[in-house]
Enzyme design. Structure first.
Site, short mmCIF file in Angstrom:
data_model
loop_
_atom_site.label_atom_id
_atom_site.label_comp_id
_atom_site.label_asym_id
_atom_site.label_seq_id
_atom_site.Cartn_x
_atom_site.Cartn_y
_atom_site.Cartn_z
N GLU A 208 0.78 -1.18 0.15
CA GLU A 208 -0.06 -0.02 -0.13
C GLU A 208 0.97 1.16 0.11
OE1 GLU A 208 -2.31 0.01 3.60
OE2 GLU A 208 -3.61 -1.58 2.81
N LYS A 210 2.17 4.59 1.34
CA LYS A 210 2.13 5.23 2.60
C LYS A 210 2.14 6.67 2.69
CE LYS A 210 4.92 5.10 6.97
NZ LYS A 210 4.43 6.27 7.44
N PHE A 299 -7.46 2.36 5.00
CA PHE A 299 -6.97 1.07 4.48
C PHE A 299 -7.24 -0.16 5.67
CE2 PHE A 299 -4.08 3.73 7.09
CZ PHE A 299 -3.99 3.04 8.37
#
Length: 513
Positions: A208, A210, A299
Site C-alpha cells: 500500500e 504510505k 486502509f
C-alpha cells in the site's frame, strides 16, 4: 500499602537490567498491593498519570516543602490527589494546583518525593511503560500475557485492565471487547531498508502507499461519528470532512483505520506540517477547512455492521473494506509476491509525492498497539523516529538557540543500555523557525545543564534522515548515524513510539556492519 513501597520497587526496577527480572519485581509489588492499590500503582508506573493532564511541569516542582520524616501516603490516595489537581481549572487554577501539590509533597518522604517528581514529568527511567507493566499485571494476576495485551488493545486504560485482572482474573479480562465509539490502540509497522527485504519477511503481500498525513481511527454508530488520533485523542469537531466521509458510507456501524491528509491543487500531498497544523487547531474550523481541506483514505476495517473483524486475517478485512468503501476513498493497494512489481508500485508512490509503501502480510490479524512483523514500512531513505535527549547551544547566527541535538533510540529492554541509547548528534536540516521552536520546547523540558549543553526530558520525537550507519566505540550501542539531518518533528508521536535499538541493529545488519 504505602507509596514508599511502590517508590522502592520503582528504584529496584530501574537498577535491574533484565526485562524478565523487571517484570518479576513489579509483579511482586502488585501482588502485595492488592487489586485496588495495585490498579492505582499501574497508573503511576505506566505513564497513565501523565495523561491525567495535571498541568504540573518542572517549574512547578522547583519550590516544594522539605520531605516528611516518615511515610504516610497511600498509593490510591496519591492517585486521587493527582486527579484532584488535574480537575482544577479556571481563574486561579495555577495557584490552586501549586497549593495542592505542596500539600501532597509535604507528606512525602525524600524517596517518595523523587518518585512523584519522576511520575509527574514522565522520567521514571525504569522502562515500566505499558508493555512492561502489562506483563507484570499478567504475572501478578496469574493470567496469560496475551489476555492482558488483548484487553489493553480494546480498553486503552492500563488502570482498568489492571483492576480487572487483579480482581477478577481471566474471566474479567474476557469482558473487554472492541466497542464502537471507544478507540482501539492502532497497529504499528516495523521498518525495512527496501521492498525486497520486506517481501522476504512476509512472502506474497499487500503493498500500500504510505501517505504522509495524520493517522485517524473512525468510529460510526448510525448517525454518530467519532474520529480519534493515533494517540487516542478525539478530534471529531476539528475534521468535519472525515465525519462526512464516514457518514456517506453504506454502513450502519463501522470502525475504520485510515489517514487524513491535506492535498494540493494537483492532488499531491502538502507538507506534513500543513496537515498537522490543520488537525491540531480547535478554532475557526470553517475557515481552516476552506483554506486547507482534508481528504481521508481508509486502509483497514475492524468492525462492520455488528461484526468484529479485528481478529480476521488481513485479506478478509481488506475484502470487507473493498465492499464497503469506494475506490476513491481507499489507500491504493496491490497484492504481489514479485519484487519487481512491488518496486514499481513503490516508485509510483514516490513519484506522486507519498512517503513510500507499507508491505502487509495478508494472513496477519490486527495487532493493535504493537509493532509486529505483519506490517513493514519502506521509505526511500533511511529514517528513524528518535527522541531528543539534550541539545547544545549554537554559535554564529545560531547564537542564543539550542542547535546541536543529541539523538536517542529506545533501548526496549536491552541489558545495560538504560531506557535511551544515544546514536549521534545533528544540527543539520533546521530552519530558523524550527530553531526558535525547538529552543522554546526544549527549555520547557530542561532537567539540567552545564555551560554548553541542556539536558531535557526525553519527550520530543524527531524524524531523522541519515546516509547509513557506522561502527562507533563512542556510543553505547556501538553504532552511530552517518550524516544525520532533521526531517521534521513528530508531535503526533509519543516517546514510547520512537524507534528501538533493535531496529537500528537490523538496519546495520542489512548494510553488512
Amino acid at each position: 500499602m504505602g507509596l514508599w513501597r511502590l517508590a522502592e520497587a520503582s528504584r529496584e526496577v530501574a537498577a535491574e537490567p533484565g526485562r524478565r527480572a523487571k517484570v518479576g519485581l513489579l509483579a511482586r509489588c502488585l501482588r502485595e498491593l492488592g487489586p485496588e492499590e495495585g490498579a492505582a500503582a499501574v497508573v503511576l508506573l505506566s505513564g497513565e498519570a501523565q495523561r491525567l493532564r495535571t498541568g504540573v511541569g518542572w517549574a512547578a516542582l522547583r519550590d516544594l516543602p522539605a520531605p516528611a520524616a516518615a511515610p504516610s501516603l497511600g498509593v490510591r490516595e496519591v492517585e486521587r490527589e493527582l486527579e484532584r489537581i488535574a480537575g482544577v481549572h479556571g481563574a486561579g487554577a495555577q495557584a490552586e494546583r501549586r497549593r495542592l501539590l505542596a500539600g501532597l509533597f509535604g507528606r512525602a518522604t525524600e524517596v517518595e518525593q523523587g518518585f512523584l517528581r519522576a511520575v509527574l514529568v514522565g522520567d521514571l527511567r525504569q522502562g515500566a511503560l505499558d508493555a512492561l507493566v502489562g506483563d507484570a499485571v499478567a504475572q501478578a494476576a496469574g493470567v496469560p500475557v496475551a489476555a492482558v495485551r488483548r484487553a489493553l488493545m480494546f480498553r486503552g486504560s492500563a488502570r482498568a485492565v489492571a483492576e480487572a485482572a487483579l480482581g477478577g482474573g481471566a474471566a474479567a479480562l474476557a469482558g473487554f471487547r472492541l466497542e464502537v465509539g471507544r478507540a482501539v490502540r492502532p497497529m504499528l509497522a516495523a521498518s525495512a531498508p527496501d521492498v525486497a527485504s520486506a517481501l522476504e519477511r512476509t512472502g506474497a503481500a499487500a503493498v500500500e502507499w504510505k501517505l504522509d498525513g495524520i493517522r485517524v481511527q473512525v468510529h460510526r454508530d448510525g448517525g454518530e461519528v467519532a474520529v480519534f488520533t493515533r494517540g487516542l485523542d478525539e478530534i471529531s469537531a476539528r475534521v468535519p470532512e472525515v465525519v462526512e466521509a464516514a457518514l456517506a458510507l453504506p454502513l450502519r456501524s463501522a470502525v475504520l483505520d485510515g489517514e487524513a491528509i491535506a492535498l494540493g491543487p494537483q492532488g499531491r500531498p502538502r507538507p506534513f506540517q500543513v496537515t498537522a497544523a490543520r488537525t491540531a487547531s480547535r478554532r475557526e474550523t470553517d475557515r481552516l477547512r476552506a483554506e486547507v481541506p482534508l481528504s481521508v483514505y481508509f486502509f483497514d476495517l475492524l468492525h462492520r455492521d455488528g461484526e468484529d473483524l479485528v481478529d480476521r486475517p488481513g485479506r478478509e478485512r481488506w475484502a470487507a473494506l473493498d465492499e464497503a468503501v469506494p475506490t476513491g476513498s481507499r489507500v491504493a493497494r496491490t497484492e504481489t509476491g514479485d519484487g519487481a512489481e512491488a518496486l514499481a508500485f513503490f516508485r509510483k508512490a514516490l513519484a506522486l509525492g507519498h512517503e513510500g509503501v507499507l508491505v502487509k502480510d495478508p494472513a496477519a490479524g490486527y495487532a493493535a498497539g504493537r509493532r509486529g512483523a505483519g506490517w513493514i514500512k519502506v521509505k526511500p531513505r533511511h529514517t528513524l523516529d528518535l527522541v531528543v535527549l539534550a541539545a547544545e547551544w549554537g554559535s554564529g547566527r545560531r547564537q542564543g538557540f539550542l542547535s546541536n541535538l543529541h539523538l536517542g533510540a529506545r533501548a526496549a529492554g536491552e541489558p545495560g543500555l538504560g531506557p535511551w541509547v544515544m546514536l549521534g548528534k545533528t544540527f543539520k536540516g533546521l530552519t530558523d523557525e524550527t530553531l526558535a521552536w525547538q529552543t522554546a520546547e526544549l527549555l520547557a523540558r530542561e532537567v539540567d545543564r552545564d555551560a554548553r549543553t541542556v539536558l531535557v526530558r526525553p519527550e520530543l520525537v524527531v524524524e531523522v534522515a541519515f546516509d547509513g550507519l557506522q561502527r562507533s566505540p563512542r556510543y553505547p550501542a556501538g553504532l552511530a548515524l552517518r550524516f544525520a539531518r532533521v526531517v521534521r518533528y513528530r508531535p503526533d508521536k509519543s516517546a514510547a513510539e520512537a524507534d528501538t535499538v533493535a531496529s537500528v541493529r537490523e538496519l546495520a545488519t542489512a548494510e553488512g556492519l
